[in-house]
Design a protein around this motif. Structure first.
Motif, mmCIF file in Angstrom:
data_model
loop_
_atom_site.group_PDB
_atom_site.id
_atom_site.type_symbol
_atom_site.label_atom_id
_atom_site.label_comp_id
_atom_site.label_asym_id
_atom_site.label_seq_id
_atom_site.Cartn_x
_atom_site.Cartn_y
_atom_site.Cartn_z
ATOM 1 N N ARG A 1 -4.844 8.924 5.690
ATOM 2 C CA ARG A 1 -4.876 7.980 6.903
ATOM 3 C C ARG A 1 -3.695 7.187 6.941
ATOM 4 N N THR A 2 -3.463 6.516 8.269
ATOM 5 C CA THR A 2 -2.037 5.914 8.363
ATOM 6 C C THR A 2 -1.936 4.599 7.906
ATOM 7 N N HIS A 3 -0.871 4.139 7.829
ATOM 8 C CA HIS A 3 -0.650 2.706 7.860
ATOM 9 C C HIS A 3 -1.593 2.002 8.647
ATOM 10 N N ALA A 4 -1.400 2.214 9.953
ATOM 11 C CA ALA A 4 -1.941 1.561 10.890
ATOM 12 C C ALA A 4 -3.509 1.537 10.901
ATOM 13 N N GLU A 5 -4.046 2.714 10.530
ATOM 14 C CA GLU A 5 -5.387 2.679 10.164
ATOM 15 C C GLU A 5 -5.870 1.917 8.974
ATOM 16 N N GLY A 6 -5.263 1.698 8.010
ATOM 17 C CA GLY A 6 -5.641 1.033 6.917
ATOM 18 C C GLY A 6 -5.557 -0.407 7.179
ATOM 19 N N ALA A 7 -4.140 -0.892 7.630
ATOM 20 C CA ALA A 7 -4.279 -2.228 8.209
ATOM 21 C C ALA A 7 -5.193 -2.710 9.294
ATOM 22 N N ASN A 8 -5.307 -2.080 10.023
ATOM 23 C CA ASN A 8 -6.338 -2.598 11.199
ATOM 24 C C ASN A 8 -7.570 -2.525 10.567
ATOM 25 N N ALA B 1 0.930 -1.115 -0.005
ATOM 26 C CA ALA B 1 0.114 0.200 0.082
ATOM 27 C C ALA B 1 0.958 1.309 0.044
ATOM 28 N N ASP B 2 0.358 2.067 -0.710
ATOM 29 C CA ASP B 2 0.928 3.604 -0.841
ATOM 30 C C ASP B 2 2.633 3.134 -1.028
ATOM 31 N N SER B 3 2.755 2.317 -2.121
ATOM 32 C CA SER B 3 4.186 2.009 -2.479
ATOM 33 C C SER B 3 4.208 1.828 -3.998
ATOM 34 N N GLU B 4 5.059 2.409 -4.565
ATOM 35 C CA GLU B 4 5.176 2.451 -6.166
ATOM 36 C C GLU B 4 3.909 2.301 -6.968
ATOM 37 N N PHE B 5 3.316 3.424 -6.706
ATOM 38 C CA PHE B 5 1.988 3.549 -7.377
ATOM 39 C C PHE B 5 0.715 2.852 -6.812
ATOM 40 N N ASN C 1 8.554 5.790 8.015
ATOM 41 C CA ASN C 1 7.196 5.503 7.824
ATOM 42 C C ASN C 1 6.439 4.802 8.986
ATOM 43 N N PHE C 2 7.225 3.625 9.459
ATOM 44 C CA PHE C 2 6.646 2.699 10.327
ATOM 45 C C PHE C 2 7.046 2.758 11.715
ATOM 46 N N LYS C 3 8.302 3.160 12.011
ATOM 47 C CA LYS C 3 8.537 3.172 13.563
ATOM 48 C C LYS C 3 7.623 4.129 14.393
ATOM 49 N N PRO C 4 7.117 5.354 13.924
ATOM 50 C CA PRO C 4 6.201 6.057 14.759
ATOM 51 C C PRO C 4 4.876 5.329 15.154
ATOM 52 N N LEU C 5 4.783 4.355 14.098
ATOM 53 C CA LEU C 5 3.303 3.514 14.246
ATOM 54 C C LEU C 5 3.630 2.311 15.114
ATOM 55 N N ASP C 6 4.706 1.971 15.679
ATOM 56 C CA ASP C 6 4.969 0.851 16.558
ATOM 57 C C ASP C 6 3.895 0.829 17.894
#
Ligand code: GCU
Length: 674
Positions: A291-298, A278-282, A338-343
Motif C-alpha cells: 500500500r502507499t503512504h497515502a493509504e496508510g496515513a489516511n 513508516a517504511d523507514s529505517e526498519f 516517494n511523496f511527490k506522486p502522492l500530492d
C-alpha cells in the motif's frame, strides 16, 4: 531545585523599574475562572522581580492602576478584535476612571501566552504605560518531538536522561509543570513525548496500562495550551491487537485503530494525534502490504478525525540498504520521489513532516525540494534542535541562523516570493494544517540542554515557529537578556559567539555541503570515510583528483526536483552557491573558487580558521567571568575547551585526509600530517 529555569529565571529588577511596576502589580483582576496557572505565574514574577505579592480579584476594580486579564467575551470593555484561537492583546487604556493594562484573547490558552509575553516585555524594559501589542502565531502546529524511550534513554540526547520516562514508567513531577511553562513561554503548542522509532516497550504506550498516566501528563500540559501526541508503531494491530496483519486496507485493521482512537480520547479528550515513521529505517509501514503512504496515513487519519486528531507522517523515507557500488540511487532524491506522486491524496488531517534537507540534519544541506514540490499537501518543517551532527551540545553551535536561512529560502513554487516560511505558515498554498517540528534537545540535566548556551536553540526554535519573520539577531538578544540580564558586555560577547558559531562549526568540520564525515553510529567526531562504504547512501567518493557526487541533470538528476531558477543555478558549477558546491557537484581539488583560491586550499584554510574562531570564543567567554553566574561560567568554559580540542581533531583529520589523497601541500606551510 536541581535545575534552573533558563530564560524564565525571574531575577530582581532594578529598584526604579520595580518601583514603577509596584502599583500595577499590587492588584490584578482575573476574569477567568479556574485560572491558577495565570495567577501562579503573575505571583511568581511579582514576588521575585518586583518584590510584592499581588492581590487577585475576579471582578473589575476601582483603582488608579491595575492589570486586568480576561477573555474578550468576559471583559467589561468591548473590543472589536479577531484574535483567533491563539492570538492575544496587551493594551494599556483608560476605562471607568482607572488605568488598566489589559491582557486578553479569545481562549484561556491565549491568556497564558499573553501573560508570558507581558512579563517578557517588562523584563526586556518595555514601558508598561504604553503597552500596545497584538500577537498571533503564524504557524498552526508548533511542536517538539522528543526522541525519548520508556527506559529513560534518549535517542540522540545530549542533556542527560528523559524528563518523561524512567524504567518503563511515566514521570510526573514539578519538573513536568516547569517544562510546560518553558514551552508555553515560547509558544510551543504540541509535544510528541516518545521516540519516532517505536520499538519494544514503546509500542504499549497506546495501551490502557499507560493511558491513565498519560492522562495526568496531558492534564498538566493542557493548562499551558500544549497538546500531547504519541509516536506509534504502524504494526500495532499485530503487536497489540493480535491481528495477523496491519494492512491499512484491511477492515479489521481500520476498526482496530478506530477503537484504539476512541479509547485514547476517552482518557485524553484533546489528544493531539499520532506521529508516524513508516517504511523507514526498519520501521513497519504500508509498503509492507503493498500500500502507499497515502493509504496508510489516511486510514489512521480517519480513525482520529471524529475526535479532531491529526496524523503527522514523516517523509524521512529512503533505501537504507544501499550498495556503495550503486551509482544510480541517490538518497537525496528519495523523499521527493516517494511523496511527490502522492500530492493531493492525503486527507485534510494528515500532515507530512519533512526534514529541512534531503539527507539528515547535516551542518549544511540545500532545502528539501518537497517544500514547494507539494502544493496540495499539509506540511511540517522538521528541524533538529538536538545537535546530532552539529556537535552534540559539547560544541557551541547556535542553529537559529541556519534555520532562518532555510525559512527565507525562496522555492519559486509560485514565482518569486514563495518562501519556505510562507509554506509552513500555510499562506502560500492556502492550507491550514502546517507548521514546525523540532527534535528536542532537552534532558534532565541541571540546565535542561547539557550546554547552557544550547538553550538558545530551544528558545529560537519556539520564537521562529511563532513568527518566522522575526529577525534572528533580535531573538538572540532577547534570549541573552532574559537569561543573563542587562549587562552590555554579556550581550555583546554572547551574541557574537552565537551568531558566528554555526559557520565556525561548519568550517572545521565539513564545509561546501559535504556532510557525513563522522564516526558511524554515534555521529561524533571526524571520520572521512566512516560512511563511505556503508549501506546508508551517504557517499562523497573522494579520489586523488576530485570529490563530491554529481547531483546535476548530468548526474543523478537531483537538481531537477527544484523549480527554476534553482534547477539551473544548482546545475551549473559556476552559479551553484559555494557553500553547497560539493553537495551538487563532483569537483576537482584544483577547481578555482570565486576567491581565486583552489577548492583544496580553501578546504585547508577553512579548517585552520574554524579552530582559530573557537579560540576566539574562549577569549570572549573568559571576558565574562563574574558577569554570568559562576556555575554557568564554569560549565560553558569546560565545554568550550572540549570544543577546541575536538575542533583541532577535526581540522587535523580532515586536512590530513585531503593531503594524503592529493599530495598537494598547504600553500601557507601550516602543519598537516603527512
Ligand atoms: C537520524 C538519526 C536517527 C533517527 C532518524 C530519524 O538518522 O540518526 O537516530 O531515528 O534520523 O529521524 O528518524
Amino acid at each position: 531545585m536541581d535545575y534552573r529555569m533558563c530564560w524564565l529565571e525571574y531575577r530582581g529588577l532594578p529598584a526604579d523599574a520595580a518601583g514603577k511596576l509596584k502599583d500595577w502589580f499590587s492588584s490584578v483582576s482575573i476574569l477567568e475562572p479556574g485560572s491558577s496557572v495565570l495567577k501562579d505565574e503573575i505571583r511568581r514574577f511579582s514576588e521575585r522581580s518586583i518584590g510584592i505579592t499581588p492581590r487577585f480579584y475576579s471582578r473589575p476594580l476601582k483603582k488608579e492602576k491595575y492589570i486586568m486579564v480576561g477573555r474578550l467575551e468576559s471583559l467589561p470593555i468591548k473590543l472589536d478584535e479577531n484574535l483567533g484561537e491563539e492570538g492575544f492583546m496587551l493594551r494599556t487604556l483608560e476605562w471607568n476612571g482607572s488605568k488598566i493594562l489589559l491582557v486578553t484573547g479569545e481562549t484561556k490558552k491565549a491568556l497564558v501566552y499573553g501573560i508570558f509575553d507581558l512579563m517578557k516585555r517588562i523584563r526586556l524594559g518595555e514601558d508598561i504605560e504604553k503597552m500596545n501589542v497584538l500577537e498571533k502565531p503564524k504557524a498552526k502546529f508548533r511542536m517538539l518531538n522528543h526522541w525519548d524511550n520508556l527506559d529513560g534513554t534518549i535517542e540522540r540526547g545530549y542533556a542527560g536522561n528523559s524528563i518523561f520516562f524512567k524504567d518503563n514508567r511515566i514521570i510526573i513531577n514539578q519538573r513536568t509543570q516547569d517544562y510546560a511553562r518553558l514551552l508555553a513561554s515560547i509558544g510551543i503548542n504540541g509535544v510528541v513525548i516518545n521516540n519516532v522509532n517505536v520499538k519494544k516497550r514503546e509500542v504499549y504506550l497506546i495501551d490502557s496500562i499507560y493511558l491513565k498516566r498519560l492522562k495526568k501528563l496531558a492534564d498538566i500540559f493542557r493548562e499551558y495550551g500544549i497538546k500531547i501526541y504519541l509516536s506509534i508503531n504502524f504494526a500495532s494491530p499485530v503487536y497489540l491487537g493480535g491481528l495477523d496483519t496491519a494492512d491499512p486496507l484491511d477492515e479489521r485493521v481500520a476498526r482496530w485503530w478506530r477503537e484504539k482512537a476512541r479509547e485514547i480520547y476517552d482518557y485524553i479528550p484533546d489528544f493531539g494525534g499520532f506521529l508516524v515513521k513508516a517504511d523507514s529505517e526498519f520501521n513497519p509501514g504500508p509498503h509492507m502490504f503493498g500500500r502507499t503512504h497515502a493509504e496508510g496515513a489516511n486510514m489512521l487519519a480517519r480513525a482520529l478525525a471524529p475526535f479532531g486528531g491529526v496524523v503527522i507522517w514523516r517523509a524521512f523515507v529512503y533505501n537504507c540498504l544501499q550498495d556503495w557500488r550503486d551509482y544510480k540511487t541517490d538518497r537525496a532524491k528519495a523523499a521527493y520521489d516517494n511523496f511527490k506522486p502522492l500530492d493531493g491524496q492525503f486527507d485534510d488531517n494528515v500532515i507530512i513532516q519533512i526534514k529541512y534537507g534531503p539527507m539528515d540534519f547535516q551542518v549544511r544541506e540545500p532545502v528539501n525540494p518537497l517544500f514547494g514540490g507539494m502544493e496540495r499537501t499539509n506540511q511540517i518543517l522538521e528541524l533538529q534542535i538536538t545537535q546530532e551532527y552539529t556537535g552534540q551540545q559539547i560544541h557551541l553551535c547556535f542553529l537559529g541562523t541556519l534555520w532562518k536561512e532555510i525559512l527565507e529560502f525562496d522555492t519559486f513554487a509560485k514565482g518569486e516570493g514563495s518562501y519556505v516560511k510562507r509554506i509552513v505558515d500555510g499562506t502560500l498554498f492556502d492550507r491550514e494544517n502546517n507548521g514546525f517540528a523540532g527534535v528536542s534537545n532537552v534532558g534532565d540535566s541541571v540546565n535542561w540542554t547539557g550546554h547552557d548556551l544550547a538553550q538558545a536553540n530551544l528558545y529560537a526554535f519556539g520564537r521562529l515557529a511563532w513568527n518566522p519573520d522575526e529577525e534572528i539577531e533580535r531573538i538572540v538578544e532577547e534570549w541573552i537578556k532574559l537569561t543573563f540580564g542587562d549587562d552590555e558586555k554579556v550581550l555583546e560577547n554572547v551574541s557574537y559567539m552565537l551568531m558566528k558559531s554555526h559557520r565556525t562549526y561548519e568550517k572545521y568540520t565539513t564545509p561546501f555541503g559535504l556532510g557525513w564525515m563522522v564516526n558511524p553510529g554515534h555521529h561524533y567526531g571526524p571520520n572521512p570515510e566512516g560512511y563511505e562504504y556503508s549501506k546508508w547512501g551517504t557517499y562523497h567518493r573522494a579520489n586523488w583528483e576530485a570529490i563530491g557526487v554529481d547531483r546535476t541533470s548530468r548526474g543523478t538528476g537531483y537538481t531537477l526536483q527544484y523549480h527554476s531558477p534553482w534547477k539551473e543555478i544548482y546545475d551549473d558549477i559556476n552559479t551553484c552557491p559555494e557553500d553547497l558546491l560539493l553537495f551538487f557537484h563532483r569537483v576537482r581539488y584544483d577547481h578555482r573558487l570565486k576567491s581565486g583560491k583552489t577548492l583544496l586550499q580553501t578546504m585547508y584554510d577553512l579548517h585552520f580558521e574554524g579552530v582559530e574562531e573557537v579560540e576566539e570564543f574562549i577569549k570572549k567567554w573568559e571576558e565574562l567571568k563574574d558577569r554570568v553566574p559562576p556555575d554557568i561560567f564554569e560549565r560553558v568554559k569546560e565545554r568550550l575547551h572540549m570544543q577546541l580540542e575536538h575542533a583541532k581533531e577535526w581540522r587535523d583529520v580532515i586536512n590530513t585526509y585531503f593531503y594524503r589523497r592529493t599530495g598537494i601541500p598547504d600553500e601557507k606551510g601550516r602543519k598537516i600530517y603527512p
